[in-house]
Write a protein that holds these residues in place. Structure first.
Motif, PDB file in Angstrom:
ATOM      1  N   UNK A  97       0.855  -1.210  -0.058  1.00  0.00           N
ATOM      2  CA  UNK A  97       0.178   0.114   0.122  1.00  0.00           C
ATOM      3  C   UNK A  97       0.766   1.489  -0.073  1.00  0.00           C
ATOM      4  N   UNK A  98       1.920   1.572   0.895  1.00  0.00           N
ATOM      5  CA  UNK A  98       2.634   2.673   0.756  1.00  0.00           C
ATOM      6  C   UNK A  98       3.482   2.787  -0.551  1.00  0.00           C
ATOM      7  N   UNK A  99       3.605   1.839  -1.274  1.00  0.00           N
ATOM      8  CA  UNK A  99       4.106   1.942  -2.581  1.00  0.00           C
ATOM      9  C   UNK A  99       3.388   2.444  -3.693  1.00  0.00           C
ATOM     10  N   UNK A 100       1.870   2.470  -3.598  1.00  0.00           N
ATOM     11  CA  UNK A 100       1.057   2.769  -4.557  1.00  0.00           C
ATOM     12  C   UNK A 100       1.585   4.359  -4.775  1.00  0.00           C
ATOM     13  N   UNK A 101       1.267   5.311  -3.939  1.00  0.00           N
ATOM     14  CA  UNK A 101       1.945   6.392  -4.664  1.00  0.00           C
ATOM     15  C   UNK A 101       3.183   6.583  -5.094  1.00  0.00           C
ATOM     16  N   UNK A 102       4.252   5.822  -4.832  1.00  0.00           N
ATOM     17  CA  UNK A 102       5.369   5.898  -5.586  1.00  0.00           C
ATOM     18  C   UNK A 102       5.049   5.553  -7.055  1.00  0.00           C
ATOM     19  N   UNK A 103       4.433   4.445  -7.314  1.00  0.00           N
ATOM     20  CA  UNK A 103       4.002   3.979  -8.454  1.00  0.00           C
ATOM     21  C   UNK A 103       3.461   5.194  -9.342  1.00  0.00           C
ATOM     22  N   UNK A 104       2.221   5.928  -8.697  1.00  0.00           N
ATOM     23  CA  UNK A 104       1.727   6.788  -9.438  1.00  0.00           C
ATOM     24  C   UNK A 104       2.593   7.929  -9.580  1.00  0.00           C
ATOM     25  N   UNK A 105       3.373   8.537  -8.943  1.00  0.00           N
ATOM     26  CA  UNK A 105       4.380   9.395  -8.952  1.00  0.00           C
ATOM     27  C   UNK A 105       5.372   9.139 -10.329  1.00  0.00           C
ATOM     28  N   UNK A 106       5.678   8.108 -10.606  1.00  0.00           N
ATOM     29  CA  UNK A 106       6.615   7.896 -11.421  1.00  0.00           C
ATOM     30  C   UNK A 106       6.194   8.316 -13.094  1.00  0.00           C
ATOM     31  N   UNK A 107       4.702   8.116 -13.339  1.00  0.00           N
ATOM     32  CA  UNK A 107       4.258   8.546 -14.507  1.00  0.00           C
ATOM     33  C   UNK A 107       3.258   9.433 -14.330  1.00  0.00           C
TER      34      UNK A 107
END
Length: 292
Positions: free
Chosen positions: A52-62
């Motif tokens: 769950x904490x990695x979801x914002x990271x994945x969104x910020x990448x793109x």
């Protein structure tokens, strides 16, 4: 010989329950099924907690544009990826990977030798040797690295070699600890029997000892790789800015404002190798467990 029971008493039988498919289930089967469901639920909860904490990271990448308080990015693209590549993400990734592999390649065999010596050849100096091996974990890293930096500069040791040397010293306690646990459960009688049957020392190591300690060896190498891959303080101070790795790029980008997307790209790059290795170790362990 027939056994006659008193009137009113009948042989007791374990209570059976019938599943929907018609198969009989006793209490033990039901208990195992409940335990399996509980383990699955706990594993799923831990996976969600981790991912769950990695979801914002994945969104910020793109996310080319993502302004507060909007829940999702307004514009999608690869601008952050391009900026991270322009800032040297690929060379930094290569240096981090090489540093992690080199530290692991040095610290793991040293940990094996030290742990085996402490486990099977104890002496009156074993306590002192153990204390010295685990000293890097007890000493304040900042103070120790500053002192070592002065010593390495006076000895004219190259920056990269100094970083590898210090990180190997910091990785050694982990490899020694893991391998000492492995050798504590290791039966040396297998090796002695192989020697009795005429095996050479090389054959004993590769065909007897190595298969038995392989899981612990993989864990020790993984921990040593993490020390070299994720280090920031030692690389910054001993390297003097000449050894730029992925953690250094992440810290540099995070120290500024408006770099959320770049930080996300570099953070994902920093997470990928450890997660990949951890997944590989898990799959290998399950495959070995299935064969045993």
């Amino acid at each position: 010989m027939a056994i006659t029971l008193p009137p009113g008493l009948t042989p007791s039988t374990p209570p059976d329950t019938t599943a929907q498919d018609g198969t009989a289930q006793n209490g033990l089967t039901v208990s195992r099924g409940a335990g399996r469901i509980m383990r699955t639920a706990v594993a799923a909860a831990l996976a969600v907690w981790f991912v769950l904490p990695l979801v914002p990271l994945g969104l910020w990448v793109f996310a080319d544009r993502w302004s507060y308080p909007v829940a999702m990015p307004q514009e999608w693209g690869f601008q952050n990826v391009g900026t991270a590549l322009a800032q040297g993400a690929v060379p930094a990734f290569s240096r981090s990977l090489g540093l992690g592999l080199l530290v692991s390649a040095i610290a793991t065999p040293l940990g094996v030798l030290a742990a085996r010596s402490l486990a099977f050849h104890p002496s009156r100096w074993s306590t002192l040797v153990s204390a010295l091996l685990f000293a890097p974990l007890a000493l304040p890293a900042f103070v120790a690295v500053f002192g070592l930096n002065v010593l390495l500069v006076r000895l004219q040791i190259p920056a990269y070699a100094g970083v590898v040397l210090v990180l190997t010293a910091y990785a050694l306690p982990y490899t020694v600890y893991v391998m000492r646990l492995a050798y504590a459960a290791h039966d040396i009688g297998f090796e002695e029997e192989a020697c009795t049957l005429g095996a050479t020392p090389g054959q004993v190591f590769f065909r007897v000892q190595l298969p038995l300690i392989a899981p612990a060896l993989a864990r020790a190498a993984f921990l040593a790789f993490l020390v070299g891959w994720s280090d920031y303080l030692v690389t910054l101070l001993i390297g003097g800015g000449s050894v730029v790795t992925t953690p250094l790029l992440v810290a540099a980008a995070a120290s500024g404002t408006g770099n959320d997307g770049i930080v996300a790209v570099l953070s994902v790059a920093a997470l990928a190798p450890p997660l990949g290795l951890l997944l590989a170790l898990g799959l290998t362990g399950r495959r070995r467990g299935g064969r045993s």
